[in-house]
Scaffold this motif. Structure first.
Motif, PDB file in Angstrom:
ATOM      1  N   ASP A 139      78.084  32.438 -12.816  1.00  0.00           N
ATOM      2  CA  ASP A 139      77.772  31.201 -13.551  1.00  0.00           C
ATOM      3  C   ASP A 139      76.300  30.834 -13.400  1.00  0.00           C
ATOM      4  OD1 ASP A 139      80.137  30.608 -14.727  1.00  0.00           O
ATOM      5  OD2 ASP A 139      80.738  29.065 -13.293  1.00  0.00           O
ATOM      6  N   ALA A 140      75.810  30.917 -12.174  1.00  0.00           N
ATOM      7  CA  ALA A 140      74.413  30.537 -11.939  1.00  0.00           C
ATOM      8  C   ALA A 140      73.491  31.427 -12.779  1.00  0.00           C
ATOM      9  CB  ALA A 140      74.076  30.664 -10.453  1.00  0.00           C
ATOM     10  N   ASN A 141      73.791  32.719 -12.808  1.00  0.00           N
ATOM     11  CA  ASN A 141      72.961  33.619 -13.625  1.00  0.00           C
ATOM     12  C   ASN A 141      73.037  33.250 -15.099  1.00  0.00           C
ATOM     13  OD1 ASN A 141      71.680  35.301 -11.761  1.00  0.00           O
ATOM     14  ND2 ASN A 141      73.527  36.515 -11.470  1.00  0.00           N
ATOM     15  N   ARG A 142      74.239  32.944 -15.569  1.00  0.00           N
ATOM     16  CA  ARG A 142      74.379  32.549 -16.981  1.00  0.00           C
ATOM     17  C   ARG A 142      73.521  31.327 -17.291  1.00  0.00           C
ATOM     18  NH1 ARG A 142      80.334  32.594 -16.716  1.00  0.00           N
ATOM     19  NH2 ARG A 142      80.914  34.697 -17.277  1.00  0.00           N
ATOM     20  N   LEU A 155      65.533  31.401  -8.788  1.00  0.00           N
ATOM     21  CA  LEU A 155      66.231  32.227  -7.808  1.00  0.00           C
ATOM     22  C   LEU A 155      67.705  31.853  -7.809  1.00  0.00           C
ATOM     23  CD1 LEU A 155      65.066  32.979  -4.220  1.00  0.00           C
ATOM     24  CD2 LEU A 155      67.335  32.009  -4.546  1.00  0.00           C
ATOM     25  N   VAL A 156      68.544  32.872  -7.741  1.00  0.00           N
ATOM     26  CA  VAL A 156      69.995  32.642  -7.723  1.00  0.00           C
ATOM     27  C   VAL A 156      70.560  33.150  -6.410  1.00  0.00           C
ATOM     28  CG1 VAL A 156      72.182  33.391  -8.760  1.00  0.00           C
ATOM     29  CG2 VAL A 156      70.260  32.733 -10.220  1.00  0.00           C
ATOM     30  N   VAL A 157      71.471  32.382  -5.831  1.00  0.00           N
ATOM     31  CA  VAL A 157      72.176  32.853  -4.637  1.00  0.00           C
ATOM     32  C   VAL A 157      73.608  32.332  -4.693  1.00  0.00           C
ATOM     33  CG1 VAL A 157      71.362  30.927  -3.174  1.00  0.00           C
ATOM     34  CG2 VAL A 157      72.008  33.096  -2.106  1.00  0.00           C
ATOM     35  N   GLY A 158      74.549  33.183  -4.263  1.00  0.00           N
ATOM     36  CA  GLY A 158      75.954  32.737  -4.331  1.00  0.00           C
ATOM     37  C   GLY A 158      76.748  33.303  -3.180  1.00  0.00           C
ATOM     38  N   LYS A 159      77.967  33.702  -3.481  1.00  0.00           N
ATOM     39  CA  LYS A 159      78.898  34.331  -2.531  1.00  0.00           C
ATOM     40  C   LYS A 159      79.018  33.608  -1.180  1.00  0.00           C
ATOM     41  CE  LYS A 159      79.270  38.807  -4.787  1.00  0.00           C
ATOM     42  NZ  LYS A 159      79.508  40.229  -4.586  1.00  0.00           N
ATOM     43  N   PRO A 160      78.239  33.985  -0.099  1.00  0.00           N
ATOM     44  CA  PRO A 160      78.633  33.450   1.219  1.00  0.00           C
ATOM     45  C   PRO A 160      78.095  32.069   1.545  1.00  0.00           C
ATOM     46  CG  PRO A 160      76.795  34.936   1.496  1.00  0.00           C
ATOM     47  CD  PRO A 160      77.084  34.894   0.021  1.00  0.00           C
ATOM     48  N   LEU A 163      80.860  28.647  -4.364  1.00  0.00           N
ATOM     49  CA  LEU A 163      79.647  27.863  -4.635  1.00  0.00           C
ATOM     50  C   LEU A 163      78.485  28.837  -4.830  1.00  0.00           C
ATOM     51  CD1 LEU A 163      78.407  24.938  -4.760  1.00  0.00           C
ATOM     52  CD2 LEU A 163      77.543  25.374  -2.471  1.00  0.00           C
ATOM     53  N   ALA A 164      77.647  28.539  -5.777  1.00  0.00           N
ATOM     54  CA  ALA A 164      76.394  29.276  -5.945  1.00  0.00           C
ATOM     55  C   ALA A 164      75.314  28.242  -6.218  1.00  0.00           C
ATOM     56  CB  ALA A 164      76.500  30.264  -7.101  1.00  0.00           C
ATOM     57  N   ALA A 165      74.067  28.681  -6.127  1.00  0.00           N
ATOM     58  CA  ALA A 165      72.968  27.739  -6.338  1.00  0.00           C
ATOM     59  C   ALA A 165      71.841  28.453  -7.059  1.00  0.00           C
ATOM     60  CB  ALA A 165      72.465  27.224  -4.986  1.00  0.00           C
TER      61      ALA A 165
END
Ligand SMILES: Cc1ncc(COP(=O)(O)O)c(C=O)c1O
Length: 447
Positions: free
Chosen positions: A136-139, A276-281, A288-290
């Motif tokens: 989602d964050a990438n989209r 910058l995108v970060v998700g998973k852990p 949750l991603a950011a």
């Protein structure tokens, strides 16, 4: 080099052993087939080694126990979703407490401020938004990039993976952009949406961006989804210079490369992404991603964010940034994925790499093992410089055998890779168990 008949026979032995030792998982998988498509709740779960997936009883720290009571050293860690280690006590407490205080209200909580401050500190970008998943964050980021630049295409690396984002399922066939093998039901031909360049080829990137139709380059700073492909010396600096020169936004996806340290490769290598995108852990396993951005990008988006139609802009989601996810992220980021955690996990990955490469060398195999922070991965070719070289060395049968052999001896590897991930909850003894299991598998195969 690999005797295929021997490989087939060994794999059949392992399959028999797997079925015999997992009767309850077998039974549950048969029951699951009645109401779950292909017997699984999510398609990728069919990819685990063995003719049915393990059903999980519990997972804690670096250990996972299945419903047959078999305990594993978990080197998959939910394919990075549990890179913190499973069932962190602080996350469990935060989740329990937030669940009693209301999970989702579509209003902010102060945890959102704490988490954004922490992400700003770690990654060096001042402004943040949240999403449910890294996909989602990438989209959302791609949408913002096209909006800001007025350009239609996005650029990605050949053989990248950034989640189930339509535009990113593109590879190169010669100079042509084609759908990645395996893609189902593409909404639009990727040749119309996407430019693809090989990793570690700055000239190819320069030539492609010079066409002036690309809004942003979305990339991992090291490829992690087709084995680990590390950047050549100077390559990422060249990428930054080229993207700036062509007014193309640089989006770094740190979802996996967070394994390089608390601020991912961006902090470890001094990168300067626009977004910058970060998700998973980041929320200890709760979705949750950011995505973060520079002040300049944020300034250009601020007016849109306040527009009356922002709820139909194609960015966001009803359950996104809910109180539960952000409480979990605060607990996770204050007790895990910190300098002191990587100081334990990275040496374990180094030990893994040394052990695996010792086995490879002993047998004179043309394989390699690469490492990035607390992630390590072996691959059946010399170290690749780009995704296509890595993809050419995929050997499903060999991979399937090694994974099943490991699983049958108490070690879980990530199903679609030969990837091992280390958390501070693993021990040197865990690493050595894998090294022995890997050595025995290779000896059985080529000894
Ligand atoms: C680099 C990268 N970005 C994004 C994603 C998507 O993450 P998710 O499946 O949680 O949306 C992945 C998943 O593997 C990934 O490896």
């Amino acid at each position: 080099m690999i005797d295929r008949d021997r490989l087939t026979a060994l794999r059949a032995d392992e399959e028999r052993r797997f079925v015999e030792t997992h009767p309850r998982s077998h039974d549950l998988s048969r029951r699951a087939g009645a109401t779950l498509l292909a017997g699984v709740p999510m398609p990728w779960m069919t990819r685990w080694a063995g003719s049915f997936p393990l059903f999980v009883e519990s997972a804690s720290g670096a250990r996972l126990t299945d419903v047959d009571g078999v305990e594993y050293v978990d080197l998959c860690l939910g394919d990075t979703g549990a890179m913190t280690g499973h069932a962190l006590p602080a996350v469990a407490d935060a989740v329990a407490s937030r669940a009693r205080q209301g999970i989702t209200t579509m209003l902010p909580s102060d945890d959102a401020i704490w988490v954004s401050q922490e992400l700003a500190r770690r990654f060096g970008l001042p402004q943040w938004q949240f999403a449910m998943t890294a996909t989602d964050a990438n989209r959302f980021v791609l949408r913002f990039a096209r909006h800001l630049t007025g350009r239609p295409r996005i650029a990605v690396m050949d053989w990248c993976y950034h989640g189930t984002v339509d535009e990113t399922f593109a590879t190169l066939e010669g100079d042509r952009v084609v759908p990645r093998p395996g893609l189902l039901g593409a909404p639009v031909d990727v040749a119309q949406t996407t430019a693809v360049v090989p990793f570690n080829d700055a000239d190819a990137l320069d030539r492609r961006l010079a066409q002036g139709d690309v809004a942003c380059l979305l990339m991992e700073p090291a490829l992690t989804n087709i084995g680990i492909v590390l950047p050549d010396e100077g390559y990422l600096a060249a990428v930054r210079e080229i993207t700036r020169r062509h007014d193309v936004l640089l989006v770094i996806d740190e979802t996996h490369t967070l394994c390089a340290g608390p601020g991912g490769a961006t902090a470890a290598w001094g990168l300067e992404p626009d977004l910058l995108v970060v998700g998973k852990p980041i929320a200890g396993g709760i979705p949750l991603a950011a995505y973060g951005m520079t002040a300049e990008v944020a300034d250009r988006l601020r007016d849109e964010m306040l527009g009356h139609e922002i709820d139909v802009a194609g960015v966001g989601g009803t359950l996104t940034a809910n109180g539960l996810s952000l409480a979990a992220a605060r607990a996770a980021l204050s007790t895990a994925l910190r300098e002191e955690d990587f100081a334990v996990a990275i040496p374990l990955a180094e030990r893994f790499t040394a052990g695996v490469s010792g086995v490879i060398d002993r047998h004179g195999l043309p394989w390699n093992v690469q490492r990035l922070g607390c992630r390590a991965e072996y691959w059946f070719c010399p170290p690749p410089r780009n995704g296509a070289d890595a993809a050419a060395a995929v050997d499903e049968d060999l991979e399937g055998f090694l994974h099943l052999w490991s699983l049958n001896r108490g070690v879980l590897l990530t199903p679609f890779h030969n990837m091992a991930l280390f958390s501070p909850h693993h021990s040197e003894a865990d690493v050595d168990v894998h090294t022995q299991v890997f050595a025995d598998a290779v000896a059985a195969l080529v000894g």
